[in-house]
Design a protein around this motif. Structure first.
Motif, PDB file in Angstrom:
ATOM      1  N   PHE A 161       0.815  -1.203   0.000  1.00 47.38           N
ATOM      2  CA  PHE A 161       0.000   0.000   0.000  1.00 47.38           C
ATOM      3  C   PHE A 161       0.861   1.269   0.000  1.00 47.38           C
ATOM      4  CE2 PHE A 161       0.421  -1.695   4.317  1.00 47.38           C
ATOM      5  CZ  PHE A 161       1.067  -0.647   4.943  1.00 47.38           C
ATOM      6  N   ALA A 162       0.290   2.334  -0.522  1.00 43.22           N
ATOM      7  CA  ALA A 162       0.861   3.683  -0.491  1.00 43.22           C
ATOM      8  C   ALA A 162       2.266   3.784  -1.071  1.00 43.22           C
ATOM      9  CB  ALA A 162       0.819   4.232   0.937  1.00 43.22           C
ATOM     10  N   PRO A 163       2.521   3.187  -2.262  1.00 47.08           N
ATOM     11  CA  PRO A 163       3.861   3.353  -2.842  1.00 47.08           C
ATOM     12  C   PRO A 163       4.103   4.822  -3.169  1.00 47.08           C
ATOM     13  CG  PRO A 163       2.367   2.389  -4.459  1.00 47.08           C
ATOM     14  CD  PRO A 163       1.620   2.454  -3.150  1.00 47.08           C
ATOM     15  N   GLY A 164       5.316   5.272  -2.933  1.00 48.31           N
ATOM     16  CA  GLY A 164       5.645   6.674  -3.154  1.00 48.31           C
ATOM     17  C   GLY A 164       5.328   7.561  -1.967  1.00 48.31           C
ATOM     18  N   ILE A 165       4.383   7.132  -1.155  1.00 48.35           N
ATOM     19  CA  ILE A 165       4.056   7.892   0.056  1.00 48.35           C
ATOM     20  C   ILE A 165       4.839   7.338   1.232  1.00 48.35           C
ATOM     21  CG2 ILE A 165       2.226   8.513   1.678  1.00 48.35           C
ATOM     22  CD1 ILE A 165       0.299   8.467  -0.735  1.00 48.35           C
ATOM     23  N   LEU A 166       4.784   6.016   1.384  1.00 47.83           N
ATOM     24  CA  LEU A 166       5.551   5.351   2.441  1.00 47.83           C
ATOM     25  C   LEU A 166       6.731   4.616   1.823  1.00 47.83           C
ATOM     26  CD1 LEU A 166       2.767   3.820   4.689  1.00 47.83           C
ATOM     27  CD2 LEU A 166       4.150   5.834   5.137  1.00 47.83           C
ATOM     28  N   GLY A 167       7.853   4.655   2.508  1.00 51.19           N
ATOM     29  CA  GLY A 167       9.039   3.964   2.033  1.00 51.19           C
ATOM     30  C   GLY A 167       8.859   2.457   2.015  1.00 51.19           C
ATOM     31  N   GLU A 168       9.642   1.794   1.204  1.00 52.02           N
ATOM     32  CA  GLU A 168       9.605   0.340   1.112  1.00 52.02           C
ATOM     33  C   GLU A 168      10.304  -0.310   2.302  1.00 52.02           C
ATOM     34  OE1 GLU A 168       9.177  -3.608  -0.308  1.00 52.02           O
ATOM     35  OE2 GLU A 168       8.031  -1.776  -0.563  1.00 52.02           O
ATOM     36  N   VAL A 169      11.345   0.321   2.819  1.00 52.79           N
ATOM     37  CA  VAL A 169      12.143  -0.250   3.905  1.00 52.79           C
ATOM     38  C   VAL A 169      11.611   0.220   5.255  1.00 52.79           C
ATOM     39  CG1 VAL A 169      14.446  -0.319   4.952  1.00 52.79           C
ATOM     40  CG2 VAL A 169      14.198  -0.413   2.460  1.00 52.79           C
ATOM     41  N   VAL A 170      11.412  -0.739   6.154  1.00 54.39           N
ATOM     42  CA  VAL A 170      11.033  -0.443   7.535  1.00 54.39           C
ATOM     43  C   VAL A 170      12.200  -0.863   8.412  1.00 54.39           C
ATOM     44  CG1 VAL A 170       9.393  -0.867   9.405  1.00 54.39           C
ATOM     45  CG2 VAL A 170       8.600  -0.903   7.022  1.00 54.39           C
ATOM     46  N   LYS A 171      12.746   0.090   9.145  1.00 55.41           N
ATOM     47  CA  LYS A 171      13.847  -0.216  10.062  1.00 55.41           C
ATOM     48  C   LYS A 171      13.261  -0.561  11.418  1.00 55.41           C
ATOM     49  CE  LYS A 171      17.201   2.468   7.570  1.00 55.41           C
ATOM     50  NZ  LYS A 171      18.290   3.414   7.621  1.00 55.41           N
ATOM     51  N   ILE A 172      13.766  -1.637  12.005  1.00 55.38           N
ATOM     52  CA  ILE A 172      13.255  -2.138  13.286  1.00 55.38           C
ATOM     53  C   ILE A 172      14.342  -1.985  14.340  1.00 55.38           C
ATOM     54  CG2 ILE A 172      12.351  -4.157  14.503  1.00 55.38           C
ATOM     55  CD1 ILE A 172      11.484  -5.191  11.681  1.00 55.38           C
ATOM     56  N   GLN A 173      13.960  -1.438  15.497  1.00 52.76           N
ATOM     57  CA  GLN A 173      14.883  -1.270  16.616  1.00 52.76           C
ATOM     58  C   GLN A 173      14.245  -1.878  17.869  1.00 52.76           C
ATOM     59  OE1 GLN A 173      13.521   1.952  15.353  1.00 52.76           O
ATOM     60  NE2 GLN A 173      14.884   1.892  13.617  1.00 52.76           N
ATOM     61  N   LEU A 174      14.922  -2.830  18.445  1.00 50.95           N
ATOM     62  CA  LEU A 174      14.431  -3.500  19.642  1.00 50.95           C
ATOM     63  C   LEU A 174      15.363  -3.204  20.805  1.00 50.95           C
ATOM     64  CD1 LEU A 174      13.917  -6.964  17.946  1.00 50.95           C
ATOM     65  CD2 LEU A 174      12.195  -5.184  18.238  1.00 50.95           C
ATOM     66  N   ASP A 175      14.805  -2.826  21.922  1.00 51.71           N
ATOM     67  CA  ASP A 175      15.550  -2.691  23.170  1.00 51.71           C
ATOM     68  C   ASP A 175      14.833  -3.584  24.168  1.00 51.71           C
ATOM     69  OD1 ASP A 175      17.625  -0.598  22.730  1.00 51.71           O
ATOM     70  OD2 ASP A 175      15.853   0.555  22.139  1.00 51.71           O
ATOM     71  N   VAL A 176      15.487  -4.654  24.584  1.00 54.69           N
ATOM     72  CA  VAL A 176      14.811  -5.616  25.445  1.00 54.69           C
ATOM     73  C   VAL A 176      15.655  -6.024  26.628  1.00 54.69           C
ATOM     74  CG1 VAL A 176      13.298  -6.571  23.645  1.00 54.69           C
ATOM     75  CG2 VAL A 176      15.563  -7.538  23.978  1.00 54.69           C
ATOM     76  N   GLN A 177      14.961  -6.308  27.708  1.00 60.04           N
ATOM     77  CA  GLN A 177      15.575  -6.913  28.890  1.00 60.04           C
ATOM     78  C   GLN A 177      14.852  -8.207  29.170  1.00 60.04           C
ATOM     79  OE1 GLN A 177      16.088  -4.686  32.522  1.00 60.04           O
ATOM     80  NE2 GLN A 177      16.633  -2.815  31.398  1.00 60.04           N
ATOM     81  N   PHE A 178      15.631  -9.241  29.479  1.00 53.34           N
ATOM     82  CA  PHE A 178      15.087 -10.531  29.876  1.00 53.34           C
ATOM     83  C   PHE A 178      15.512 -10.809  31.309  1.00 53.34           C
ATOM     84  CE2 PHE A 178      15.188 -10.995  25.256  1.00 53.34           C
ATOM     85  CZ  PHE A 178      13.920 -11.511  25.012  1.00 53.34           C
ATOM     86  N   VAL A 179      14.626 -11.474  32.055  1.00 52.15           N
ATOM     87  CA  VAL A 179      14.857 -11.786  33.460  1.00 52.15           C
ATOM     88  C   VAL A 179      15.285 -13.243  33.576  1.00 52.15           C
ATOM     89  CG1 VAL A 179      13.835 -11.851  35.769  1.00 52.15           C
ATOM     90  CG2 VAL A 179      13.116 -10.086  34.119  1.00 52.15           C
ATOM     91  N   GLU A 180      16.337 -13.447  34.327  1.00 57.13           N
ATOM     92  CA  GLU A 180      16.940 -14.762  34.535  1.00 57.13           C
ATOM     93  C   GLU A 180      15.946 -15.750  35.147  1.00 57.13           C
ATOM     94  OE1 GLU A 180      21.256 -16.055  36.187  1.00 57.13           O
ATOM     95  OE2 GLU A 180      20.134 -14.664  37.440  1.00 57.13           O
ATOM     96  N   PRO A 181      16.008 -17.011  34.718  1.00 54.93           N
ATOM     97  CA  PRO A 181      15.140 -18.017  35.335  1.00 54.93           C
ATOM     98  C   PRO A 181      15.489 -18.219  36.814  1.00 54.93           C
ATOM     99  CG  PRO A 181      16.559 -19.015  33.629  1.00 54.93           C
ATOM    100  CD  PRO A 181      16.852 -17.545  33.675  1.00 54.93           C
ATOM    101  N   ALA A 182      14.499 -18.595  37.585  1.00 58.48           N
ATOM    102  CA  ALA A 182      14.712 -18.805  39.039  1.00 58.48           C
ATOM    103  C   ALA A 182      15.634 -19.988  39.286  1.00 58.48           C
ATOM    104  CB  ALA A 182      13.379 -19.056  39.727  1.00 58.48           C
TER     105      ALA A 182
END
Length: 182
Positions: A161-182
């Motif tokens: 959808f929306a070619p020319g309006i929205l770019g083809e490439v979507v950059k993804i940035q994840l910042d995550v924290q995981f908690v250690e198993p007990a």
């Protein structure tokens, strides 16, 4: 950074199922608008799990994102993006990632996997930075922090959808924290 309970994954992580700390994690994206500027947004609802094996081959990451939780800071734009003529969240309610390969050492890693949006699955690669381990208090479990970046092409997932309006490439940035198993 402590190395207690290190596995042979090359990271100082305890083997087992690490759970997401949603209060200290984020799923963000950037896409070009009209080719002249960037729109930044996030997904407010997501879940992820990190399974650390005794070896790197036995380790994996999975994540699911609720696409209807898109937030670009503009409610009207978000409603339009959710609509059938664009993202169509009724047809494509989630985006799901399943890792297929993890490799690296120290702070720099690569995570390969399969990303599914709706009924289309494609390979994607993320550059991952291991931020380290720490505890919120002496008797609390350790938290592991990661930053992952990658990009996808919308058309690869049938999102043309929306070619020319929205770019083809979507950059993804994840910042995550995981908690250690007990």
């Amino acid at each position: 950074m402590t190395t207690e309970n290190a596995t042979t994954t090359g990271l100082p992580l305890t083997a087992g199922a690490w759970t997401l700390d949603p209060f200290h994690s984020a799923v963000n994206f950037t896409i070009r608008h009209l080719g002249i500027s960037k729109v930044r947004g996030r997904f407010a609802e997501f879940d992820a799990a990190l399974t650390v094996g005794e070896t790197l081959a036995g380790s994996s990451v999975t994540a699911t994102v609720a696409l209807a939780s898109i937030d670009t800071g503009n409610a009207d734009r978000d409603a339009h993006v959710r609509a059938p003529d664009l993202l169509d969240v009724a047809k494509r309610p989630t985006m799901r990632f399943v890792s297929t390969r993890l490799e690296g050492e120290g702070e720099d890693w690569t995570m390969e996997g399969e990303l599914t949006i709706g009924d289309v699955t494609r390979p994607v690669t993320f550059a991952v930075e291991f931020g380290g381990l720490d505890r919120m208090s002496e008797d609390a479990p350790r938290h592991a922090g990661f930053e992952a970046t990658g990009e996808i092409r919308r058309g690869d997932f049938g999102l043309k959808f929306a070619p020319g309006i929205l770019g083809e490439v979507v950059k993804i940035q994840l910042d995550v924290q995981f908690v250690e198993p007990a």
